[in-house]
Design an enzyme around this catalytic site. Structure first.
Site, PDB file in Angstrom:
ATOM      1  N   ASP A  23      10.961   9.083  20.941  1.00 54.97           N
ATOM      2  CA  ASP A  23      12.505   9.003  20.878  1.00 54.97           C
ATOM      3  C   ASP A  23      12.875   9.140  22.431  1.00 54.97           C
ATOM      4  OD1 ASP A  23      15.583  10.374  21.015  1.00 54.97           O
ATOM      5  OD2 ASP A  23      15.350   9.137  19.134  1.00 54.97           O
ATOM      6  N   ASN A  48      23.956   5.014  27.660  1.00 54.97           N
ATOM      7  CA  ASN A  48      24.857   4.031  26.941  1.00 54.97           C
ATOM      8  C   ASN A  48      26.462   4.319  27.582  1.00 54.97           C
ATOM      9  OD1 ASN A  48      23.280   2.054  25.899  1.00 54.97           O
ATOM     10  ND2 ASN A  48      23.503   3.142  23.762  1.00 54.97           N
ATOM     11  N   HIS A  86      26.094  -0.340  27.503  1.00 50.46           N
ATOM     12  CA  HIS A  86      24.914  -0.665  26.677  1.00 50.46           C
ATOM     13  C   HIS A  86      24.178  -2.078  26.982  1.00 50.46           C
ATOM     14  CE1 HIS A  86      26.497   1.174  22.961  1.00 50.46           C
ATOM     15  NE2 HIS A  86      27.903   1.118  23.637  1.00 50.46           N
ATOM     16  N   ASP A 125      19.957  -1.501  26.608  1.00 44.28           N
ATOM     17  CA  ASP A 125      19.293  -2.484  26.293  1.00 44.28           C
ATOM     18  C   ASP A 125      17.969  -2.745  27.067  1.00 44.28           C
ATOM     19  OD1 ASP A 125      21.649  -4.597  24.725  1.00 44.28           O
ATOM     20  OD2 ASP A 125      20.598  -2.621  23.973  1.00 44.28           O
ATOM     21  N   ARG A 132      -4.118   0.896  23.419  1.00 45.14           N
ATOM     22  CA  ARG A 132      -5.313  -0.175  23.252  1.00 45.14           C
ATOM     23  C   ARG A 132      -5.096  -1.410  22.492  1.00 45.14           C
ATOM     24  NH1 ARG A 132      -8.652   4.595  20.108  1.00 45.14           N
ATOM     25  NH2 ARG A 132      -6.523   4.292  19.159  1.00 45.14           N
ATOM     26  N   TYR A 158      -5.977  -2.528  19.805  1.00 41.93           N
ATOM     27  CA  TYR A 158      -6.342  -2.313  18.157  1.00 41.93           C
ATOM     28  C   TYR A 158      -4.970  -1.368  17.722  1.00 41.93           C
ATOM     29  CZ  TYR A 158      -9.392   1.247  19.343  1.00 41.93           C
ATOM     30  OH  TYR A 158     -10.162   2.070  20.119  1.00 41.93           O
ATOM     31  N   GLU A 185      16.909   4.109  19.304  1.00 43.10           N
ATOM     32  CA  GLU A 185      15.894   4.472  20.419  1.00 43.10           C
ATOM     33  C   GLU A 185      14.643   5.108  20.095  1.00 43.10           C
ATOM     34  OE1 GLU A 185      18.897   5.724  19.830  1.00 43.10           O
ATOM     35  OE2 GLU A 185      18.891   7.815  20.107  1.00 43.10           O
ATOM     36  N   ARG A 214      -1.292  11.185  28.361  1.00 43.42           N
ATOM     37  CA  ARG A 214      -1.229   9.740  29.134  1.00 43.42           C
ATOM     38  C   ARG A 214      -0.136   8.990  28.593  1.00 43.42           C
ATOM     39  NH1 ARG A 214      -3.389   5.279  28.329  1.00 43.42           N
ATOM     40  NH2 ARG A 214      -4.701   6.063  26.843  1.00 43.42           N
TER      41      ARG A 214
END
Length: 1011
Positions: free
Chosen positions: A869, A877, A882, A886, A901, A903, A912, A932
């Site tokens: 989040d 905002n 706004h 975005d 990665r 996959y 958000e 990381r």
């Protein structure tokens, strides 16, 4: 109605009309800016569906609480001047204009004719239902009866009018030739009601065929009687141009004559009269409304209350009145538009108009004489009058020493002495008035006893001690505040909080324990010792601003780090540990700052905030603000008091509000969702659905409304298209639009909700069908097959080479069309799976991927699920707009996608929030990867000069952080017989970990419990 009541009315009526109360009320005016093009209101009515119908001098309008819709020639209403609007008991809407009378069938207005001529209707009480099939109308001073004309089956209904009285009846009673108004009481399916008429200069009644004329001998003076009403007690009221009469049930004479003062010399056109849900009779005079308020206590006299400009009413020339289904009052005026009396039965306000020397109000207290004392930014005030004299607010006598000071705290000790504190640090008292037998009650002067730091609150406990809460200097105490020379001294014992802590609020539990809200946490005094209890699950040091003790021994707290908490002492750990009660959390407060807390005698918890009032009755939460009747949304800290009669007083930065009927606040309005129109390509469709449409790219638009007039700002719609969507969509608008729907059978499900009132309408279903496009129909495929056969036959007849060429051409066409169809399907699939802003997987797609990964990991391999989040996104905002928000979401999505990665999977979970899937990562090897990944978000500022925000060169850079909630799912082979948790539990645990990360300061990674 008893004879004593009637005699009382006579006495009151002979007195000059004056304002018995001087409160200011909340009024909401609707004018041209709101869609009401004409401001001269002529009539008001509300239909069974809840719509408000407003007649004006230039058109008829229907109002649902959000917008006005005009009805005119397109709907069959030819004349613009609407003179009267009436809803019959059967629910039929009738509209009178200066050019004719009309009946509304839900689609069009049908005119009523008399000998094939229109029936013009003038202003006033001109329409009344005689029975279920007949309407009485006054046209050209003649009483007519309207009934349906017999017509052939399938022919539109027609309505005719004929005279009600014959020539012989008019000759016997000449006043019947000059009818002014009509009203029927006791109407039923078979009729038989009492008919009352304003006839000539008197009144006439027709009961069971017997005509009675009421004149001066019966107490009816000569006047133009334009309105007659019967109240719930059976008393008949008649309104003339200059007086209001009352007739007791069974009486033969109007014994109460209530003159209405008037300075007008011209004839009154409108004579509105009604009774509200509290049994008060309402009419009008020159300067606004008149309300006859009955006494609350036995023997208490009724009083006329005048509501005009001094009370905030914008309308002066009242032309129409209406009490709606919720008991709210609507006022129409001649030239000033439509006015809604907001919070009609529950809210009244006091501002500078009523004498407040300053409108910022901080404290209340009843003194020993029962008078309301008010602490303001400009000193100490007192509420005076309210019995025979108009109520008003005056500067408190004898309080000159604290005038111009901010009086933020008031209390009364056991002796009745009034104590107060100011933000400038003055601690003062005022002795109760003493009756000396000559001058009556005389209030003494204010005595200042100490100069302290800023005083937040003064609190008298049940032992008689007085506690003074200050800024940065903690607590002071007066052991004997009733004494001749009281002294405020610091506590003689050290407190378990820092010495320079501010103490802002106090309460005492039923057990006698004292509780204090401080900037260093919660403070407790009980059993002769001081403790600073910790609260399970909350930060150890939390700044609390207000506190309230409940009757069950629990404590309510409002603060800054934690907005709202409801706690109790842990068993066996009194004074040491507190624990939350039930599932009450700060989510109740949302983004609001709690400024006042109180539990009333009903057990309801009141919370004043910087954005209105919250009320919790242990089962439901209500939100009220300026649009509900509160004088102003910005409430002041601790300016909240329950009075002795159960009413509530609230102080704000723009005056004070008196909530006179708290019992009405939890009445929920009956919400009903209406579909007012469905269209595509400009073609109107049936509003109940059940239509069959060909495929088209044009949007299919549904127009919605929910007629309601309370807390309209909380109105939302939840909807989903069954057959296409599984999740609910939410909108605050009144329009739903779907474009290029694929072929199939659908059912649009809609539920209207009012979040402020926690009211919900029953769901409605609109079924419809979209037919396949022409190239997907069986007829098209059959045509193609026939074409192939025809080509084959032709080729056989002519030559083989031509047959082959034509066949290859047909195959090419079919292949091209097939590729087009595949491309169309692929495009729809992309739209259904990807978020349009970030180009990540959307919520539905990423949840499907979680389900897939859970199925894959059932036997081996771990899976880590992250709910991320963006921190303080609302602030981004609000500060940058706004478009900048975005741009931040797009950059966060890009950084996450680049950091995972090939996959792994990243999706936008909503707003958000992002959902990240990391297959193969378990509890032992996920920490470094997640740290990381978390650091990629804040590693460099994000530019806000992208194409979304339009800043161009010289734009801003913003450092953005985020919070992670993590859950690691281990395979069955590694975790024994523990079953794989369902998707909902995984998301819930990740969300709880995310909530904990935000609660602990944001910009961090938190793991689910058990990791």
């Amino acid at each position: 109605m008893s004879l004593a009541w009637l005699l009382l009315l006579v006495f009151v009526g002979l007195l000059p009309t004056s304002a018995a109360r001087a409160q200011e009320y909340a009024f909401r005016s609707y004018t041209q800016e709101d869609g009401l093009a004409n401001l001269s209101i002529t009539a008001l009515a509300q239909d069974a569906m809840g719509f408000l119908w407003v007649g004006t001098e230039n058109g008829l309008y229907r109002f649902d609480g959000g917008k006005f819709q005009r009805f005119g020639p397109a709907e069959g209403l030819k004349e613009p001047y609407v003179s009267t609007v009436y809803v019959a008991p059967a629910g039929v809407l009738w509209v009178g204009t200066t050019g004719g009378l009309y009946r509304w069938d839900g689609r069009v207005f049908t005119p009523v004719l008399q000998d094939d001529r229109p029936v013009p209707v003038w202003q006033g009480q001109k329409l009344a239902a005689l029975d279920a099939g007949h309407l009485l109308v006054v046209g050209r001073e003649e009483l007519l009866v309207v009934e349906q004309r017999p017509v052939a089956a399938g022919t539109p209904a027609q309505w005719d009018a004929r005279p009600f009285f014959g020539a012989d009846q008019k000759a016997a009673a000449p006043s019947l030739a000059h009818i002014q108004s009509v009203r029927v009481f006791g109407v039923g399916e078979q009729g038989g009601g009492d008919l009352w008429l304003g006839c000539g200069q008197g009144l006439c009644t027709l009961r069971q065929g017997r005509l009675t004329v009421w004149g001066p001998e019966q107490g009816v003076p000569a006047d133009r009687w334009g309105n007659v009403m019967r109240d719930v007690d059976g008393t008949v009221w008649a309104r003339g141009e200059h007086q209001l009469l009352a007739l007791a049930p069974g009486a033969g004479r109007f014994t109460a004559q209530l003159p209405i003062p008037s300075t007008r010399t011209n004839v009154r056109v409108f004579l509105p009269l009604l009774q509200d849900m509290d049994r008060s009779v309402i009419t009008f005079a020159d300067q606004g409304l008149l309300r006859l308020v009955r006494g609350q206590a036995p023997g208490e006299p009724a009083k006329w209350e005048q509501i005009g400009e001094a009370s905030g009413l914008p309308a002066r020339e009242v032309s129409a009145l209406l009490v709606d289904h919720d008991g709210e009052l609507w006022v129409g005026s001649a030239g000033l538009g439509l006015t809604h009396w907001v919070g009609y039965r529950s809210w009244s306000n006091w501002t500078a108009r009523q004498g407040l020397m300053h409108e910022s109000v901080w404290s209340f207290r009843r003194d020993a004489a029962g008078r309301l004392m008010i602490g303001t930014d400009g000193g100490l005030a007192r509420l005076e009058g309210g019995d025979d004299a108009p109520a008003r607010i005056i500067p408190a006598p004898g309080a000159q020493a604290v005038q111009s000071h901010q009086v933020g705290a008031l209390a009364v000790d056991k002796s009745g002495r009034l104590w107060g504190g100011t933000f400038s640090g003055l601690l003062f008292y005022q002795d109760p008035p003493a009756a000396d037998g000559k001058e009556g009650d005389k209030t003494g002067p204010v005595t200042v006893v100490a100069h302290l730091p800023l005083i937040f609150q003064v609190f008298a406990d049940n032992t008689g001690r007085l506690w003074v809460m200050t800024r940065k200097k903690g607590l002071f105490v007066i052991d004997h505040p009733e004494g001749p020379d009281p002294k405020a001294v610091p506590l003689a014992v050290p407190l378990p909080i820092p010495a320079d802590s501010s103490v802002s609020s106090a309460c005492q539990s039923p057990s006698g324990t004292l509780w204090f809200a401080t900037e260093s946490g919660l403070l407790r005094y009980g059993d002769g010792r001081w403790t600073a209890p910790t609260i399970t699950g909350l930060p150890p040091v939390t700044r609390y601003n207000v506190i309230a003790c409940a009757r069950d021994g629990t404590i309510w707290l409002g603060g800054e780090t934690v907005r709202l908490a409801h706690v109790q002492e842990s068993d066996g750990k009194a004074g040491a540990v507190m624990q939350p009660v039930g599932d009450i959390t700060e989510d109740m407060a949302g983004d609001r700052q709690i400024l006042g807390l109180l539990e009333d005698r009903r057990g309801w918890v009141w919370m004043t905030t910087d954005s209105g009032i919250l009320v919790w009755n242990a089962g439901a939460l209500r939100q009220y603000g300026h649009e509900s009747g509160l004088v102003w949304n910005d409430c002041n800290q601790s300016a909240l008091m329950e009075d002795g009669d159960g009413t509530l007083w609230v102080g704000t930065s723009k005056g004070l509000t008196h909530i006179t009927r708290p019992d009405l606040l939890f009445n929920r309005p009956a919400l009903v969702t209406r579909v007012t129109g469905i269209e595509r390509n400009g073609v109107a469709l049936p509003t109940d659905g059940r239509f069959d449409l060909p495929w088209d790219t044009a949007p299919l638009t549904f127009h919605l409304t929910t007629p309601s007039f309370r807390s309209r700002g909380g109105q939302i719609y939840r909807y989903r298209l069954n057959g296409l969507e599984g999740d609910w969509n939410v909108t605050a608008g009144q329009e739903i639009r779907y474009s290029a729907l694929p072929s199939g059978r659908y059912e649009l499900e809609i539920v209207a909700r009012n979040t402020a009132l926690q009211a919900m309408a029953p769901s409605i279903l609109l079924p419809f069908t979209i037919r396949p496009p022409w190239w997907q129909t069986k007829l098209f495929y059959l045509a193609c097959a026939l074409a192939v056969v025809a080509i084959g036959v032709a080729a056989y007849r002519w030559r083989t080479h031509a047959d082959g060429e034509r066949r290859r051409t047909l195959e090419t066409l079919v292949e091209a069309r097939t590729r087009e169809l595949e491309a169309s399907r692929e495009q729809l699939r992309q739209l259904a799976m990807y978020d349009s802003l970030t180009q990540l997987w959307n919520r539905r797609a990423i949840l499907d991927l979680v389900e897939l990964e859970l199925a894959r990991r059932r036997d081996d391999g771990a899976l880590t699920v992250v709910l991320a989040d963006v921190d303080h996104f609302k602030r981004i905002n609000d500060t940058h707009g706004h478009p900048a928000g975005d741009a931040v979401l797009v950059e966060v999505a890009r950084r996450l996608s680049a950091a995972v990665r090939s996959y792994d999977s990243v999706g936008r979970y909503g707003g958000e929030e992002f959902l990240i899937l990391l297959p193969g990562l378990g509890r032992e090897n996920c920490v470094e990867v997640l740290n990381r990944l978390h650091g990629t978000i804040s590693q460099a500022p994000m530019p806000l000069d992208g194409p979304l925000d339009g800043l161009g060169e010289g734009g801003e850079n913003l450092t953005v952080t985020c919070s992670f909630g993590v859950i690691c799912v281990e395979p069955l082979l590694m975790s024994g017989a523990t079953p794989m948790p369902p998707l909902a539990d995984i998301i819930k645990q990740a969300d709880q970990a995310l909530y904990r990360a935000k609660h602990l300061g944001r910009n961090r990674v938190e793991y689910a419990n058990g990791m």
